[in-house]
Scaffold this active site. Structure first.
Site, mmCIF file in Angstrom:
data_model
loop_
_atom_site.group_PDB
_atom_site.id
_atom_site.type_symbol
_atom_site.label_atom_id
_atom_site.label_comp_id
_atom_site.label_asym_id
_atom_site.label_seq_id
_atom_site.Cartn_x
_atom_site.Cartn_y
_atom_site.Cartn_z
ATOM 1 N N ASN A 201 46.574 33.213 23.938
ATOM 2 C CA ASN A 201 46.739 31.891 24.559
ATOM 3 C C ASN A 201 45.377 31.247 24.771
ATOM 4 O O ASN A 201 44.353 31.821 24.461
ATOM 5 C CB ASN A 201 47.527 32.021 25.868
ATOM 6 C CG ASN A 201 46.828 32.942 26.840
ATOM 7 O OD1 ASN A 201 45.748 32.641 27.327
ATOM 8 N ND2 ASN A 201 47.429 34.096 27.107
ATOM 9 N N ASP A 297 54.591 43.307 34.368
ATOM 10 C CA ASP A 297 53.907 42.340 35.223
ATOM 11 C C ASP A 297 52.863 43.088 36.064
ATOM 12 O O ASP A 297 53.207 43.859 36.967
ATOM 13 C CB ASP A 297 54.920 41.616 36.120
ATOM 14 C CG ASP A 297 54.281 40.426 36.818
ATOM 15 O OD1 ASP A 297 53.161 40.568 37.351
ATOM 16 O OD2 ASP A 297 54.900 39.351 36.826
HETATM 17 N N1 CTP Z 1 50.672 38.189 35.594
HETATM 18 C C1 CTP Z 1 50.386 39.525 35.485
HETATM 19 N N2 CTP Z 1 50.949 40.275 34.504
HETATM 20 C C2 CTP Z 1 51.812 39.732 33.644
HETATM 21 C C3 CTP Z 1 52.125 38.365 33.735
HETATM 22 C C4 CTP Z 1 51.542 37.618 34.723
HETATM 23 O O1 CTP Z 1 49.564 40.032 36.271
HETATM 24 N N3 CTP Z 1 52.354 40.507 32.690
HETATM 25 C C5 CTP Z 1 50.069 37.401 36.675
HETATM 26 C C6 CTP Z 1 49.086 36.347 36.216
HETATM 27 O O2 CTP Z 1 47.769 36.852 36.182
HETATM 28 C C7 CTP Z 1 49.250 35.265 37.281
HETATM 29 C C8 CTP Z 1 50.711 35.343 37.604
HETATM 30 O O3 CTP Z 1 51.109 36.675 37.309
HETATM 31 O O4 CTP Z 1 48.544 35.573 38.454
HETATM 32 C C9 CTP Z 1 51.493 34.376 36.784
HETATM 33 O O5 CTP Z 1 52.831 34.619 37.004
HETATM 34 P P1 CTP Z 1 53.904 34.453 35.854
HETATM 35 O O6 CTP Z 1 55.223 34.526 36.515
HETATM 36 O O7 CTP Z 1 53.731 35.371 34.738
HETATM 37 O O8 CTP Z 1 53.550 33.044 35.371
HETATM 38 P P2 CTP Z 1 54.001 32.453 34.043
HETATM 39 O O9 CTP Z 1 53.726 33.346 32.877
HETATM 40 O O10 CTP Z 1 53.370 31.120 34.030
HETATM 41 O O11 CTP Z 1 55.554 32.469 34.317
HETATM 42 P P3 CTP Z 1 56.612 31.441 33.818
HETATM 43 O O12 CTP Z 1 56.406 31.408 32.356
HETATM 44 O O13 CTP Z 1 57.869 32.030 34.255
HETATM 45 O O14 CTP Z 1 56.258 30.175 34.538
#
Ligand code: CTP
Length: 393
Positions: A201, A297
């Site tokens: 990304n 996560d």
């Molecule tokens: N994060 C993490 N590990 C992951 C995914 C996300 O630690 N596998 C952390 C990111 O560093 C950030 C937060 O979670 O602090 C973001 O949350 P997330 O729900 O993953 O956000 P998005 O990916 O933007 O979710 P969505 O697409 O549902 O909006």
């Protein structure tokens, strides 16, 4: 903002610019006419990565980033080298050149690193000028003693670039996280498809690196778990490089014990390819379907630990910011979440991922605070202060 004025020590300004950037600073350079006699704007443009500003009455320059905007942009106005004439002009509050106008308009701290012949430094006029500037709150870095370009020996040499950099960091030291151990994840992850290709990304890592610097300034010990970014490691930060979400998780789990604060700024991939080809994938059919599976996560995993640190998540949203951010705060059992709006502003300039500026809406149980659009470095300092307040609450 680095201002280079007319002194032979200006030859060190290119190195100073690099050192400031290595320490994590974004550097824009202003030069006086005297400064341009000793080193070219081209050199400083190349090392700072930004146009160099030299004139006040330049229609084109003012249409880009004018003197007021430059003054507002800076977290610190560092004048290095500061010539005897510059000190005298600062005392008078002159505004007939760009540096004069910026220094009057700048509300951020100002620091001068004088560089001149030892007799010029010792002269009563210079000494009274510097005393007056210090009374007005201007910080004095140096000068050092030693052999001078003119062959004389004495006080008046500009401090060495690395000493100037540490004096600058000292100005932002707060001690609000003294004794705390902080882990920060930053940047993107790369999820391999084959030995050559990956899914990733646009995260630049800037916010995470700015948070690392702000935590160091606040007196914390910092471990930075970083995806692939084009940023140098901030001073005193322990940096571990990873590529995939799985590697980031492993690095976090290996280092998290004993951490007081976990700040997840990384844009971790939510999905990774189910199969990673061992050999380079060859073109075959006219379409290619990829099968993806969710990654773990990392933030939620850390927050679920028995002795979890104070957890701070980041949420990038394009709409319904508060609702989505509070949803994540709740679902992942976080202590705080900082949400930002990503995408383009109405005038088309990027905000969020690839820009130097950002704004954040910060939420926690029973509270919130809006941090308006500002440089990521300043935003990070404000967020760190908020974290320090919430930890002690
Ligand atoms: N994060 C993490 N590990 C992951 C995914 C996300 O630690 N596998 C952390 C990111 O560093 C950030 C937060 O979670 O602090 C973001 O949350 P997330 O729900 O993953 O956000 P998005 O990916 O933007 O979710 P969505 O697409 O549902 O909006």
């Amino acid at each position: 903002m680095l201002a280079v004025t007319g002194s032979i020590a200006a030859y060190k300004s290119a190195d100073l610019t690099r050192r400031l950037r290595e320490a994590g600073a974004e550097v824009r350079v202003v030069m006086t006419t005297g400064g341009c006699e000793f080193i070219t704007p081209m050199t400083l443009q190349a090392v700072s990565g930004h146009p160099v500003y030299t004139t006040l009455m330049d229609v084109e320059a003012e249409a880009g980033m004018g003197h007021i905007e430059l003054a507002r942009w800076a977290d610190l106005l560092l004048i290095a080298p500061a010539s005897a004439d510059t000190l005298a002009r600062l005392v008078q509050g002159r505004s007939d050149d760009l540096l004069g106008a910026i220094s009057l308009a700048c509300e951020a701290p100002t620091a001068v690193a004088p560089a001149m012949n030892q007799a010029m430094w010792a002269d009563a006029a210079t000494q009274s000028n510097i005393a007056l500037l210090q009374q007005r709150g201007i910080h004095l870095f140096g000068p050092a003693e030693g052999e001078q370009a003119c062959g004389e020996v004495g006080s008046g040499r500009m401090l060495e670039p690395l000493d100037i950099v540490s004096a600058c960091s000292g100005l932002f030291a707060t001690g609000s996280l003294a004794g705390k151990k902080v882990m920060i994840t930053a940047g993107p992850t790369r999820e391999a498809l084959d030995p050559m290709r990956f899914i990733s990304n646009r995260s630049s890592g800037r916010m995470g690196y700015a948070m690392a610097i702000a935590c160091i300034e606040a007196g914390a010990e910092v471990i930075l778990i970083s995806g692939p970014v084009c940023l140098s490691t901030p001073e005193r930060v322990i940096r571990l490089d990873i590529e995939s979400a799985a590697e980031m998780l492993a690095a976090v789990e290996a280092q998290i014990s004993g951490c007081d604060i976990f700040i997840a700024t990384a844009a971790v991939a939510d999905y990774r390819p189910v199969d990673v080809a061992e050999q380079k994938l060859k073109k075959q059919a006219s379409t290619l379907t990829l099968s993806l599976e969710p990654t773990t996560d990392i933030l939620a995993t850390v927050a679920a630990h028995k002795q979890s640190p104070f957890t701070v998540g980041f949420a990038a949203e394009t709409e319904n910011i508060e609702q989505y951010a509070r949803g994540k705060l709740e679902k992942k059992s976080l202590d705080m979440i900082a949400a930002n709006q990503i995408g383009k502003q109405q005038d088309g300039t990027p905000i969020g991922f690839e820009s130097e500026q950002n704004s954040l809406a910060v939420y926690w149980q029973g509270g919130e605070k809006n941090l308006p659009k500002m440089q990521k470095s300043r935003l990070a300092r404000e967020l760190v202060e908020l974290i320090a307040i919430r930890i002690n609450a």
